[in-house]
Structure formats: structure tokens, C-alpha cells
Design an enzyme around this catalytic site. Structure first.
Site, PDB file in Angstrom:
ATOM      1  N   ASN A   1       3.290   0.049   9.473  1.00 35.97           N
ATOM      2  CA  ASN A   1       4.626   0.639   9.312  1.00 35.97           C
ATOM      3  C   ASN A   1       4.568   2.140   9.028  1.00 35.97           C
ATOM      4  OD1 ASN A   1       7.568   0.703   8.307  1.00 35.97           O
ATOM      5  ND2 ASN A   1       6.400   1.277   6.472  1.00 35.97           N
TER       6      ASN A   1
ATOM      7  N   SER B   1       6.893   0.940  16.380  1.00 40.60           N
ATOM      8  CA  SER B   1       7.104   1.992  17.360  1.00 40.60           C
ATOM      9  C   SER B   1       8.465   2.577  17.018  1.00 40.60           C
ATOM     10  CB  SER B   1       7.044   1.376  18.762  1.00 40.60           C
ATOM     11  OG  SER B   1       7.439   2.285  19.749  1.00 40.60           O
TER      12      SER B   1
ATOM     13  N   LYS C   1       4.905   7.504  19.778  1.00 40.06           N
ATOM     14  CA  LYS C   1       5.414   6.124  19.850  1.00 40.06           C
ATOM     15  C   LYS C   1       5.182   5.517  21.238  1.00 40.06           C
ATOM     16  CE  LYS C   1       6.722   5.847  15.517  1.00 40.06           C
ATOM     17  NZ  LYS C   1       6.039   4.955  14.564  1.00 40.06           N
TER      18      LYS C   1
ATOM     19  N   THR D   1       0.830  -1.207   0.000  1.00 40.57           N
ATOM     20  CA  THR D   1       0.000   0.000   0.000  1.00 40.57           C
ATOM     21  C   THR D   1       0.864   1.257   0.000  1.00 40.57           C
ATOM     22  OG1 THR D   1      -0.118   0.286   2.402  1.00 40.57           O
ATOM     23  CG2 THR D   1      -1.649  -1.293   1.444  1.00 40.57           C
TER      24      THR D   1
ATOM     25  N   THR E   1      16.615   5.610   6.195  1.00 40.23           N
ATOM     26  CA  THR E   1      15.384   5.684   5.393  1.00 40.23           C
ATOM     27  C   THR E   1      15.107   7.169   5.144  1.00 40.23           C
ATOM     28  OG1 THR E   1      13.905   5.941   7.280  1.00 40.23           O
ATOM     29  CG2 THR E   1      14.502   3.677   6.694  1.00 40.23           C
TER      30      THR E   1
ATOM     31  N   TYR F   1       7.216  13.360  18.946  1.00 43.66           N
ATOM     32  CA  TYR F   1       7.373  12.091  18.214  1.00 43.66           C
ATOM     33  C   TYR F   1       7.326  10.937  19.214  1.00 43.66           C
ATOM     34  CZ  TYR F   1       9.403   8.312  15.433  1.00 43.66           C
ATOM     35  OH  TYR F   1       9.623   7.106  14.803  1.00 43.66           O
TER      36      TYR F   1
END
Ligand SMILES: NC(=O)c1ccc[n+]([C@@H]2O[C@H](COP(=O)([O-])OP(=O)(O)OC[C@H]3O[C@@H](n4cnc5c(N)ncnc54)[C@H](OP(=O)(O)O)[C@@H]3O)[C@@H](O)[C@H]2O)c1
Length: 277
Positions: free
Chosen positions: A84, A135, A153, A33, A184, A149
Site C-alpha cells: 500500500n 496501483s 502506477k 508497518t 487521505t 506518478y
């Protein structure tokens, strides 16, 4: 037996690496997705009818329903849901932009929860399933400028730990993954930054301003992280409840939890005084 995996946010990072790995397995159907279907063309080389691509913004209820429906119609259900999709935000608490914070909560917390809620009825019905919630190391321990942030988490941690207790007896595993910094798009284009301007927070200015420059030199390897997640889901029964990945996640969490334990023990007698008949 062929298993069907649904992974959110497969356009880049961990999601893309995991989707690439899953797409090459003989006994796996994949629902990949993304917010733009054109971001999923990298999967075409592996597709022999076992991959469904769907348009999915996890804040869009109609797209969530359509994605789950596609998985059921194409493959008969979902065995593994990997929540994710997520983003970051670097700012001090006081200087954080409320709209950015609320949007991050919508994606990291409420999007993950909406996906989970959409998939749980069929997992309960089939009496099996695995839910993998991304997480972060920053869901176990936090740092200056990462407060909001971390709040998302830490929310994922609490939500997932309660869910673990609610669905364990129904044959459903919930694994919480807590990676350290990895190479990433997360710290780059997936994280908005507000550089401190209040003089009292000047010591954090370089930390936020320098984030973009350090993108790509994080210790974590997204391919290896995807492989570790895959291995734990496929080879370990039950799956671990927590999966801290990387040195910072492991050592940082251990030292934070040791400190927390010592603090709680230090006030234990005082804590007991609050319960009076
Ligand atoms: N990399 C790290 O250092 C690190 C460490 C610990 C935890 N994490 C967590 O790991 C997860 C994956 O991040 P990553 O590191 O792989 O970063 P990434 O490369 O930025 O990937 C994030 C993914 O989430 C997607 N996404 C963002 N908003 C979305 C929305 N509203 N709906 C659906 N998808 C959305 C992105 O799609 P677009 O391409 O369309 O934006 C992208 O596919 C996140 O939950 C992140 O918080 C990352």
C-alpha cells in the site's frame, strides 16, 4: 483458520483504515508497518497479542527483511501482503524534478517489488497467498501533470500482470487495486508539487497550485475502500485481477480502454505488415 496480513504504510490513509479493520477481526494476525512506530499507537486499543508492529521504510532492504522475519517468527508466515505504501508528485513532465521522480519510483515501484520478492518464497512454499498491489485509477488512464506518478502506477500494473501469470499455478493471487481520488494524505503531504513556470504550461498552473486546497474533498472514502479490499480478499476466490474503485477509475478506464482498442484496431492491417518472413 487464522490468516496473517502484512500491510505497508499503515500510518495513514488506506493503510491505516485497513489495519484498523483487520485489527478487529477474530481470525486475523496483523503485521502493521510504518516509518515511525509512534504512528501505530492507534492499534493499541485492539491488540490482544495478534498484532506485530514493525519499522518499515519500503526502500530499506534491512527493514524489509526484519519485517518478514518478524511475521514468520510471530505468526508462522504471511498469507496476505498489501503493498500500500506510496506517494505522489504533481508536475508537468518537462518541469519535473529528477530527484523527486526517482524517489517516487523507489517507493511506488521498487519498494513494492522488494516487498513482493521478500514474501514470495514463503508463499510458494505454502502454495497459497494473496498479494494486493495498490496501483491507481492513474495506473489505467492518465492526466496532465500526473505523468510521472502515472508512470509509476503503469509500472505497477505491468509488473503485477506478469506476476499474476507467473504465480497463478502456484496458488498465489495478485490483485491490483485502482482507486480514484480519495480523502487521505496522498494529494496533500504525501505529494510534492512543482508549479509550472514555463508559459506554455500556464494552463496547468492552477491545477497544481490548487491541489492542496482540494485535499479532503475527494470523492473516495478510505474506510469504504479498505472494506472493499478486505471483502475481495476474504470473500472472493480467486480475487479479481483488477479492482478499479470509484467513478473516475471505472468510467475513466472504460473510456480510455475503448479508445485504445479503437486505435489499435484502426492500425491492425499496418501492424501485421511488420512481421515478414
Ligand atoms: N488517495 C488517493 O487519492 C489514491 C488514489 C489512488 C491510489 N492511491 C495509492 O494508495 C496508496 C496509499 O495512499 P493513501 O491514499 O492512503 O495516502 P497516504 O495517506 O499519504 O498514505 C501513504 C502511506 O504510505 C507511506 N509511505 C510513504 N513513503 C513510504 C516509504 N518510503 N516506506 C514506507 N511507507 C511509506 C506513508 O507513510 P508516512 O506517514 O510515514 O509518510 C503512508 O502510511 C498509495 O500507493 C497511493 O499511491 C491513492
Amino acid at each position: 483458520m487464522t490468516k496473517t496480513w502484512l500491510v505497508t504504510g499503515t500510518s495513514s490513509g488506506f493503510g491505516r483504515e485497513l489495519a484498523t479493520l483487520l485489527a478487529q477481526q477474530a481470525d486475523i494476525n496483523l503485521v502493521a508497518t510504518a516509518r515511525k512506530l509512534s504512528d501505530l499507537s492507534y492499534l493499541d486499543a485492539f491488540d490482544h497479542g495478534q498484532i506485530a508492529k514493525t519499522l518499515l521504510d519500503v526502500t530499506n532492504t534491512a527493514q524489509i527483511s526484519a519485517t518478514v522475519r518478524t511475521a514468520q517468527e510471530r505468526f508462522g508466515g504471511i498469507d496476505v501482503l498489501v503493498n500500500n505504501a506510496g506517494l505522489g508528485y504533481f508536475a508537468t513532465i518537462e518541469e519535473s524534478d529528477e530527484a523527486a521522480v526517482r524517489h517516487m519510483f523507489e517507493v511506488n515501484v521498487f519498494g513494492l517489488a522488494a516487498m513482493t520478492k521478500a514474501v514470495l518464497p514463503s508463499m510458494r512454499h505454502q502454495k497459497s497467498g494473496t498479494i494486493v498491489n495498490l496501483s491507481s485509477a492513474l495506473g489505467l488512464v492518465t492526466l496532465p501533470t500526473m505523468g510521472y506518478y502515472s508512470a509509476t502506477k503503469f509500472a505497477v500494473e505491468g509488473y503485477s500482470e506478469a506476476l499474476q501469470q507467473e504465480v497463478a499455478a502456484l496458488g498465489i493471487d495478485v490483485m491490483i487495486v485502482e482507486p480514484s481520488g480519495a480523502r487521505t494524505n496522498w494529494a496533500g503531504k504525501s505529494s510534492q508539487k512543482t508549479i509550472p513556470i514555463i508559459a506554455d504550461y500556464a494552463q496547468f498552473k492552477d491545477q497544481v497550485a490548487g491541489t492542496n486546497a482540494s485535499v479532503g474533498s475527494e470523492p473516495g472514502d478510505p474506510k469504504e475502500i479498505a472494506r472493499l479490499i478486505f471483502e475481495q480478499v476474504t470473500a472472493t476466490t480467486p480475487t479479481p485481477k483488477h479492482l478499479p474503485l470509484g467513478h473516475f477509475a471505472s468510467v475513466g478506464a472504460q473510456s480510455h480502454l475503448t479508445e485504445l482498442l479503437s486505435e489499435i484496431k484502426g492500425v491492425a492491417a499496418l501492424s501485421e505488415r511488420a512481421d515478414q518472413a
